[in-house]
Design an enzyme around this catalytic site. Structure first.
Site, short mmCIF file in Angstrom:
data_model
loop_
_atom_site.label_atom_id
_atom_site.label_comp_id
_atom_site.label_asym_id
_atom_site.label_seq_id
_atom_site.Cartn_x
_atom_site.Cartn_y
_atom_site.Cartn_z
N ARG A 40 0.86 -1.19 0.00
CA ARG A 40 0.00 0.00 0.00
C ARG A 40 0.89 1.23 0.00
NH1 ARG A 40 -3.39 -2.79 -1.54
NH2 ARG A 40 -5.46 -3.23 -0.70
N GLU B 272 -2.70 7.66 -4.63
CA GLU B 272 -3.11 7.04 -5.90
C GLU B 272 -4.62 7.12 -6.18
OE1 GLU B 272 -1.85 2.91 -4.97
OE2 GLU B 272 -3.95 2.32 -5.16
N HIS C 114 -0.88 -0.07 -9.55
CA HIS C 114 -1.56 -1.05 -8.68
C HIS C 114 -2.02 -2.26 -9.50
CE1 HIS C 114 -3.63 -1.12 -4.53
NE2 HIS C 114 -3.51 -2.35 -4.96
P1 NAD Z 1 -1.43 -11.18 5.04
O1 NAD Z 1 -2.46 -10.70 5.99
O2 NAD Z 1 -1.41 -12.63 4.66
O3 NAD Z 1 0.02 -10.82 5.61
C1 NAD Z 1 0.35 -9.57 6.16
C2 NAD Z 1 1.48 -9.80 7.15
O4 NAD Z 1 1.88 -8.51 7.63
C3 NAD Z 1 1.07 -10.63 8.37
O5 NAD Z 1 2.00 -11.66 8.58
C4 NAD Z 1 1.07 -9.62 9.51
O6 NAD Z 1 1.42 -10.19 10.75
C5 NAD Z 1 2.12 -8.64 9.01
N1 NAD Z 1 2.06 -7.35 9.68
C6 NAD Z 1 0.99 -6.70 10.19
N2 NAD Z 1 1.38 -5.54 10.76
C7 NAD Z 1 2.72 -5.47 10.62
C8 NAD Z 1 3.70 -4.52 11.02
N3 NAD Z 1 3.36 -3.43 11.71
N4 NAD Z 1 4.98 -4.77 10.71
C9 NAD Z 1 5.34 -5.90 10.05
N5 NAD Z 1 4.46 -6.84 9.67
C10 NAD Z 1 3.16 -6.62 9.93
O7 NAD Z 1 -1.56 -10.26 3.76
P2 NAD Z 1 -1.08 -10.59 2.28
O8 NAD Z 1 -2.15 -11.31 1.55
O9 NAD Z 1 0.28 -11.15 2.31
O10 NAD Z 1 -1.06 -9.11 1.65
C11 NAD Z 1 -0.13 -8.13 2.12
C12 NAD Z 1 -0.56 -6.78 1.59
O11 NAD Z 1 -0.41 -6.76 0.18
C13 NAD Z 1 -2.04 -6.44 1.79
O12 NAD Z 1 -2.27 -5.87 3.07
C14 NAD Z 1 -2.33 -5.48 0.69
O13 NAD Z 1 -2.16 -4.17 1.18
C15 NAD Z 1 -1.25 -5.77 -0.35
N6 NAD Z 1 -1.79 -6.22 -1.63
C16 NAD Z 1 -1.46 -5.53 -2.75
C17 NAD Z 1 -1.93 -5.95 -3.99
C18 NAD Z 1 -1.57 -5.24 -5.28
O14 NAD Z 1 -2.20 -5.47 -6.31
N7 NAD Z 1 -0.56 -4.38 -5.29
C19 NAD Z 1 -2.75 -7.07 -4.06
C20 NAD Z 1 -3.06 -7.77 -2.89
C21 NAD Z 1 -2.57 -7.34 -1.67
#
Ligand code: NAD
Length: 345
Positions: A231, A260, A292
């Protein structure tokens, strides 16, 4: 038949949702507008709304939807930083698609890293202009380099495996370390100090906003590469710009940008975006910005449509909402004590 008000519609959304609609008996009203306080009235008469990453589901929007009788919001994405969960709690259930294809995002993260490091974005333009010079296209081997992965959830884990395949050393940081992954977890500070490349895979929350800031950047190695497919607001963009100018940061690959919302997913090729910070980033030779698109694969779009329909079917059938997320789950890192019928409230 239930009616779904579908906001921020793009052609590719329609293709995948229309393909599955017979199976689910849901009538969809598609709107190109994003959901906001100004557009919420479009949902009048709908039983549910479906939204994406840049719709603004704030308190006023939730109150209005509730008045209209909407009791479920289906996010067709994993991230949920655009929802006021406090306002929704007890009124409107919020369901999401927690994992439509973590491979899509993790693979794209590596694609961006390779592109910015090996300057594929520059050579592509050069050869189209019959310029076959290799000057200023020198990159570095990823093999043997240290990548710092912040957030080792679904996407971070897959990205870690991809990096292992490249022979990279991995340092990981997560507020909930997962010992079963066999990763080398370190503090955020140590990760910043030792990584050659830092890739962000944690959600945007109050505590992660501007995680990459002047202070964390100052601790990083000179010439560090930063990749963000998570994000935009995880990075303080002005601080990143300064760090690129001073060569602290050697390259940045950004699929997301903190401002964005009104720009990404739209075509401004014939007009003016009016965002000087983004324009400056785009003008830098060692920066790649994409709009994105990390999620954008056939598999992901199919899963998004499939799981969104499943979520809505379960809601209307009064069944367990396994993909519901609420104020409490969000605050406690996913540990919500579910109530009757497996719902958050
Ligand atoms: P997920 O929930 O499986 O994993 C997120 C991880 O981040 C977890 O292990 C959590 O413990 C950790 N976390 C939470 N707070 C934290 C902090 N303060 N410091 C360090 N780690 C922390 O999520 P995911 O499916 O792996 O997705 C991750 C992110 O990717 C989503 O939150 C979303 O914002 C982003 N995303 C982007 C796109 C894109 O098209 N660019 C698509 C899907 C997801």
């Amino acid at each position: 038949m239930k009616t779904l008000a579908f906001f921020d519609t793009k052609e590719y959304d329609k293709t995948y949702f229309e393909a599955l609609k017979e199976k689910h008996g849901i009538h969809i009203r598609y709107f190109e507008d994003k959901l906001s306080a100004e557009t919420v009235s479009l949902a009048e008469g709908a039983d549910a709304v479906c939204v994406f990453v840049n719709d603004d589901i704030n308190k006023a929007v939730i109150e209005r939807l509730y008045q209209m009788g909407v009791r479920v919001i289906a996010l067709r994405c994993a991230g949920y930083n655009n929802v006021d969960f406090k306002a929704a709690y007890g009124k409107i259930h919020v369901v999401r698609v927690p994992a439509y294809s973590p491979y899509a995002v993790a693979e794209y993260t590596m694609a961006l890293l390779l592109a910015v490091n090996r300057k594929v974005h520059k050579s592509y333009i050069r050869t189209r202009d019959f310029n076959f010079s290799l000057n200023r296209l020198v990159g570095f081997d990823l093999h043997g380099k240290t990548v710092g992965i912040i957030g080792t959830g679904k996407i971070g884990q897959i990205f870690a495996n991809i990096c292992k395949g490249f022979g990279m050393h991995i340092l990981a940081y997560d507020v909930y370390p997962n010992d079963s992954l066999g990763l080398n977890y370190v503090s955020l500070e140590e990760l910043c100090e030792k990584a050659d490349i830092i890739s962000l895979h944690c959600p945007l929350t109050e505590s992660t906003k501007h995680l990459i800031n002047k202070n964390t950047l100052s601790k990083m190695k000179d010439g560090v590469y930063i990749v963000n497919t998570s994000r935009g607001a995880l990075i303080d963009t002005e601080a990143l710009l300064d760090a690129i100018r001073t060569r602290k940061v050697g390259g940045a690959a950004l699929d997301v940008y903190e401002e964005e919302t009104d720009i990404f997913f739209e075509d401004f090729s014939d007009s003016f975006i009016g965002d000087d910070t983004l324009s400056l980033l785009l003008s830098m030779p060692n920066v790649i910005v994409s709009s994105h698109q990390a999620f954008l694969t056939n598999e992901a779009l199919e899963n998004i449509a499939d799981v969104t329909y499943e979520n809505l079917d379960a809601f209307f059938a009064g069944e367990t909402l396994k993909n519901e997320i609420c104020y409490h789950c969000q605050k406690s890192g996913g540990h919500c004590s579910r109530k009757e019928k497996g719902r958050c409230f």
